[in-house]
Design an enzyme around this catalytic site. Structure first.
Site, short mmCIF file in Angstrom:
data_model
loop_
_atom_site.label_atom_id
_atom_site.label_comp_id
_atom_site.label_asym_id
_atom_site.label_seq_id
_atom_site.Cartn_x
_atom_site.Cartn_y
_atom_site.Cartn_z
N SER A 106 11.32 -33.22 49.51
CA SER A 106 9.90 -32.87 49.87
C SER A 106 10.13 -32.90 51.51
O SER A 106 10.84 -32.27 52.13
CB SER A 106 8.98 -33.78 49.51
OG SER A 106 7.63 -33.45 49.83
N HIS A 129 9.54 -27.93 47.36
CA HIS A 129 8.31 -27.51 46.85
C HIS A 129 7.21 -27.31 47.54
O HIS A 129 7.22 -27.67 48.97
CB HIS A 129 7.80 -28.64 45.66
CG HIS A 129 7.58 -30.01 46.27
ND1 HIS A 129 6.45 -30.05 47.01
CD2 HIS A 129 8.08 -31.11 46.26
CE1 HIS A 129 6.28 -31.38 47.44
NE2 HIS A 129 7.31 -31.97 47.02
#
Length: 223
Positions: A106, A129
């Site tokens: 992330s 993501h």
């Protein structure tokens, strides 16, 4: 190298200033979840941005510290806090090398590429993501616009500080074929290097040797 004689460890976050026969290097650990404006539960391993930011300022000001080694094993966390730390690291004149072990997921991706040179362990991975938000989210166009702008800030930072292209990053973020319960991509260490996200596959000794080389090349330029 005798750790007792060559390392000074701070109690708050385990950062270490390592004195070797070659150079004085500061080791900065970014582990667990990046804590931002909200305090995480006590049982969560976290890296607090209010600890990291002044530490980075002190390292950059201290001319006795010749290099910064950043060890990353993070699940991600607060996007703005993580991006703020990454921006500070990328703006440092002090030679910096990052090493991803375990995971750099992330917001850990911008943190990994923020150093002047990056390594990833062969067994490590990185999850790319879209930006997400916990809690109540208003289903209005302004919310979507906010997400898009924040996501674009992250994409631009990653591409500026690595060799991967913006469209490739967006493709990894929006992949729907890989993660069962999420949108995005899980990238292995080898894949991260092949994509240009990370500079090199390696371990601790590789990261230290690269940092020594960067320090010595910097010294030569000012001789």
């Amino acid at each position: 190298m005798n750790i007792d004689e060559t390392a000074e460890i701070t109690a708050d976050n385990g950062d270490t200033a390592m004195k070797s026969p070659k150079h004085l290097i500061h080791c900065l650990n970014i582990i667990g979840q990046i804590e931002g404006h909200y305090v995480l539960p006590e049982q969560d391993k976290s890296t607090k941005y209010e600890h990291i930011i002044p530490a980075l300022v002190a390292i950059e000001q201290d001319r006795s510290v010749e290099g910064l080694l950043i060890i990353l094993n993070t699940v991600g966390g607060d996007v703005e806090a993580g991006l703020a730390i990454a921006e500070l690291i990328s703006g440092m004149k002090t030679p910096t090398v990052s090493l991803v072990i375990g995971g750099g997921h992330s917001i850990g991706v911008p943190l990994a590429v923020s150093a002047k040179y990056s390594f990833i362990a062969p067994t490590a991975s990185m999850t790319v993501h879209p930006v997400r938000m916990n809690g109540t989210v208003l289903g209005v166009p302004q919310t979507l616009s906010y997400f898009e702008k924040m996501q674009e800030r992250i994409v631009q930072f990653i591409t500026k500080n690595s060799r991967i292209g913006a469209e490739t990053v967006r493709g990894l973020m929006m992949n729907t074929d890989e993660l069962v319960l999420d949108v995005g991509s899980l990238v292995s260490g080898q894949q991260a290097v092949e994509l240009g996200l990370i500079d090199e596959l390696g371990g601790l000794s590789d990261a230290l040797e690269k940092l020594y080389d960067m320090i010595e090349n910097t010294e030569k330029r000012y001789m």
